[in-house]
Each structure stands twice: as structure tokens, then as C-alpha cells.
Enzyme design. Structure first.
Site, PDB file in Angstrom:
ATOM      1  N   ASP A 202     -10.765  -9.398 -63.375  1.00 23.01           N
ATOM      2  CA  ASP A 202      -9.447  -9.977 -63.636  1.00 23.01           C
ATOM      3  C   ASP A 202      -8.688 -10.217 -62.339  1.00 23.01           C
ATOM      4  OD1 ASP A 202      -9.190 -10.455 -66.247  1.00 23.01           O
ATOM      5  OD2 ASP A 202      -8.144  -8.601 -66.754  1.00 23.01           O
ATOM      6  N   LYS A 224     -10.526 -17.573 -62.747  1.00 29.91           N
ATOM      7  CA  LYS A 224     -10.885 -18.947 -62.381  1.00 29.91           C
ATOM      8  C   LYS A 224     -11.470 -19.734 -63.548  1.00 29.91           C
ATOM      9  CE  LYS A 224     -11.308 -18.438 -57.461  1.00 29.91           C
ATOM     10  NZ  LYS A 224     -12.255 -17.766 -56.578  1.00 29.91           N
TER      11      LYS A 224
END
Ligand code: SAH
Length: 409
Positions: A202, A224
Site C-alpha cells: 500500500d 499504482k
């Protein structure tokens, strides 16, 4: 004259693992030295008897809990009858010597804590890692043993020394990484990372830890993944499941604690539905760590007897909100708001509007435990303005209550 041997190495003892399960182990003395030896004896399942007129509170508690038997008296000859192992750990060298002499006579291996060389056994520096015991003896240099033990255990933990003699069972570990500093993850969390084939990380997880991973480890950055929030979570769930089903051990590395506003339980449910085994490793939550690192205790005797952790993910009055702000406004203790920086004005307002004193102290802590940590102290009336003025940005924790007005040294 010619002498046969010049460089004498000290005689090293014979290192063995004793099976003490159910066997009588006698510890004479119940001070801090004895206390330190007890947990490993008890872990080994030994039937421990402690002989001492006085004991530390910790030893006393073990006796009260029935984990060992405490004979509240002085040592006397015959106490080692039927013993397999003995530790002489009183503060009186004469008593220790007497215990040692009886042990010698009875052929019971005995550790002399005051004079290691005089005993017939020595306690190694012991470390534990994932069901593995590491014992180090250096022949009379305890500090060296401890240093080597620490280095070995650290190497095992970080994976520098590979211990994958047995393959790791596929599955998912939801690991709380703590607030951000690499050394605020738990020992167990670190151990899981060292075993990982895949790490799904994360944004707020301690990213420094990724540097320690071997080149074979696949790192997937959850921050991402494109798509919106909901779709993003769906992709993460699928990734965890697919990788585990492909035989990988997947670590889902999260910031703080996985179950505190971390969506960890959603991931557990998704995995469970597909029959993927999941273990959870709790983490140090930023809700408590961020205040602590800015010298704010979330409770304090006589000041706050409650602490409520609240998500500022949706504004007050939003139909999706599950938070009863008017009730929170009536509390006297501590409120810790997460994800609340952007809407701090609305939260401060609703609390004051429903009765919380505008003069209530507030602390705001940004990027706690990282090199970029910043904090400010203010009041409920002024917090919104101050957050703007000082350009406080997420991630930050807002602490509301009298504890935020306390000052340390
Ligand atoms: N599961 C996490 C919280 C996730 S919600 C935990 O237990 O800590 C994300 C929020 O956590 C951020 O908006 C911020 O309020 C808080 N947070 C996480 N890391 C932080 C840090 N290092 N410093 C301050 N706040 C942090």
C-alpha cells in the site's frame, strides 16, 4: 626449552538440546537473574520448582498462575533430589556453591549464574526464529555470544540468511506494517516478509522494507493500480487470490493495522470465498502511534478514560456516513480522526456545534515516524485555520481532547 602447545584455545562446552518436558528443574533463587531464565525453561515444558525465601513480583505471579512451584524458603541440601537440571542463581556465592556441590554429587547439570566456569552447564545466548532455536556459546564471553545471537536472529528475520529449507505454504498474510518507519513493523510481520514470494504494498506501508526483499520477490504496488477506488480493491483482491492459487506466498503489506480503516477484512473475505488461507498480522496503528510520537498520550489517568478512533473519509451529514457526530461531541475523552485533514473544518464545526468546547486542545501529526514528521498543537476553534496556514497534508492524524494539551518534560 621447547613447549609443546603455545596457543591454547579455551575448552568449549558440549552444546546439547535438553528435552525437559515434564522433568524436574530446580531454580535456587528468585531474583532478576533467576527470573530471566524461567521463561525458556517453562517454554520447554520443564516442571520448574523455585526455591527462595523472596521472589520478584514476576516470579511470584508465575507461581500464582500455577506455571511453577515456589518453595518460599532457603535452599537446603537434598533439594536437588530427582532433578534433571538446576540453576543456582542466588545473590549469595556460598549458597550457589553449595547448590553446585550437591548438583555435582547427584550428577545433575547445574548452571552457576555467579560463576559460570564453576558450573557443569552454561546457558547459551538463545534466539528464536520461526520455530527455530539458535544457541550461542563463546566460552566465557557472554557479550560476544549475545552479539552473535542478535546478528543471527536479525539475519534470519530479514532473510539475509535463507531458511527456506521447507517450502512455504501458499496463501495470503495480511500484514500491518506500522505507521511508516521500517522498525515499527512487528517481528512477526517482518518474518512474513522474509518468506514472501509476492508483496502487494500500500501507499502508506513502510516502503523501506521493500529494499530488503530478495530479487526473486515480485512487488506489486497497489497505489499504482489504475481505476477508481472500488475497482482498485477488486483488482487487489483478484491479485491476492490468483497469486496464492498459483502456489505463491503473498504478503499484503499495509500501513498501520490491517483492520483499522485498512480494508483488510474485505480482502480476508474475498480470499475466504475462494478457499485461500489467510493469516493476519496486527500492526501498530497510526491512530495511536502518531499521537505517541508527538508526545500525546491518547489516554492519561485523571484526564481521559476513553479514546474513539473516527474515520473522516466522508463528511458529516453524508448519507454514507456511519458516524454519530452529535454523540461524539458529547464525549469528554479523546477523539482520534484519521483521513480528516482535508475536511477538518467541517469536523471541528460539527463537534463545537453539538457541544464540544471550542477551547478543547487539538494536536495534528503529519507523517508520523518518518523523517518528514511534523506536528502542531492548537484548539478546536483554530485547528482548521492552523492546518491551512501550516500546510498540513495527509497522511495526518488529528487528536482532539484534553490529552492534546498535556506537555512532557
Ligand atoms: N490502517 C492504517 C490507517 C489507514 S487510513 C493505520 O492503522 O494506521 C489512512 C490514514 O491513516 C491517513 O489518512 C492518516 O490519517 C493515517 N496515517 C497513516 N499513516 C500515518 C502517519 N505515518 N502519520 C500520520 N497519519 C497517518
Amino acid at each position: 626449552m621447547h613447549t609443546a602447545t603455545t596457543d591454547q584455545t579455551p575448552q568449549l562446552p558440549y552444546l546439547a538440546g535438553l528435552n525437559l518436558t515434564g522433568r524436574r528443574a530446580v531454580v535456587v533463587g528468585a531474583g532478576t537473574v533467576a527470573q530471566r531464565r524461567l521463561p525458556r525453561l517453562l517454554n520447554a515444558g520443564a516442571a520448574v520448582e523455585v526455591i527462595a525465601p523472596e521472589a520478584t513480583p514476576a516470579v511470584e505471579a508465575l507461581a500464582e498462575a500455577g506455571e511453577l512451584v515456589w518453595h518460599r524458603r532457603e535452599y537446603r541440601s537434598g533439594d536437588l533430589d530427582g532433578a534433571w537440571y538446576a540453576i543456582a542463581a542466588t545473590s549469595d556465592p556460598e549458597v550457589n556453591a553449595a547448590v553446585g556441590a550437591e548438583a555435582e554429587q547427584q550428577r545433575v547439570f547445574c548452571v552457576r549464574s555467579d560463576h559460570a566456569a564453576a558450573g557443569t552447564a552454561v546457558t547459551p545466548a538463545v534466539g528464536e526464529h520461526d520455530g527455530l532455536l539458535v544457541g550461542v556459546l563463546s566460552g566465557g564471553k557472554p557479550r560476544r555470544s549475545i552479539a552473535v545471537r542478535d546478528a543471527l536472529v536479525e539475519a534470519l528475520r530479514t532473510g539475509t540468511v535463507d531458511v527456506h529449507a521447507e517450502p512455504v505454504a501458499p496463501g495470503v498474510a495480511l500484514v500491518g506494517g506500522g505507521p511508516g518507519a521500517a522498525d515499527l513493523i512487528t517481528v512477526r510481520g517482518r518474518r512474513m516478509l522474509a518468506k514472501a514470494d509476492v508483496v502487494v504494498v500500500d501507499r502508506l506501508a513502510p516502503r523501506e522494507l521493500l529494499e530488503e526483499l530478495g530479487p526473486h520477490v515480485e512487488v506489486i504496488d497497489a497505489a499504482k493500480i489504475p481505476y477508481g477506488r472500488a475497482a482498485n480493491q477488486e483488482v487487489i483482491n483478484r491479485t491476492l487470490i490468483e497469486k496464492a492459487q498459483a502456489g505463491k506466498f503473498v504478503v499484503r503489506l499495509k500501513g498501520g493495522d490491517p483492520y483499522l480503516f485498512g480494508r483488510g477484512f474485505e480482502e480476508l473475505l474475498a480470499c475466504a470465498e475462494e478457499g485461500v488461507p489467510v493469516t493476519v498480522v496486527p500492526g501498530i496503528t497510526s491512530a495511536f502511534a502518531a499521537p505517541a510520537l508527538a508526545e500525546v498520550p491518547v489516554t492519561h489517568r485523571g484526564v481521559a478514560h476513553e479514546v474513539v478512533v473516527v474515520s473522516g473519509h466522508v463528511p458529516p451529514g453524508d448519507p454514507r456516513s456511519l458516524v454519530d457526530w452529535p454523540s461524539l461531541a458529547r464525549l469528554r475523552g479523546t477523539l482520534v480522526l484519521l483521513m480528516a485533514v482535508q475536511r477538518i473544518e467541517q469536523f471541528a464545526e460539527v463537534l463545537v456545534q453539538h457541544g464540544r468546547d471550542a477551547a478543547t486542545p487539538v494536536a495534528v501529526v503529519q507523517e508520523a515516524s518518518t523523517g518528514a514528521q511534523r506536528s502542531l498543537r492548537t484548539t478546536l476553534a483554530k485547528v482548521a485555520e492552523e492546518v491551512r496556514q501550516h500546510e498540513i497534508k495527509p497522511p495526518a492524524v488529528v487528536v482532539i481532547g484534553p490529552v492534546a494539551g498535556l506537555r512532557g518534560a
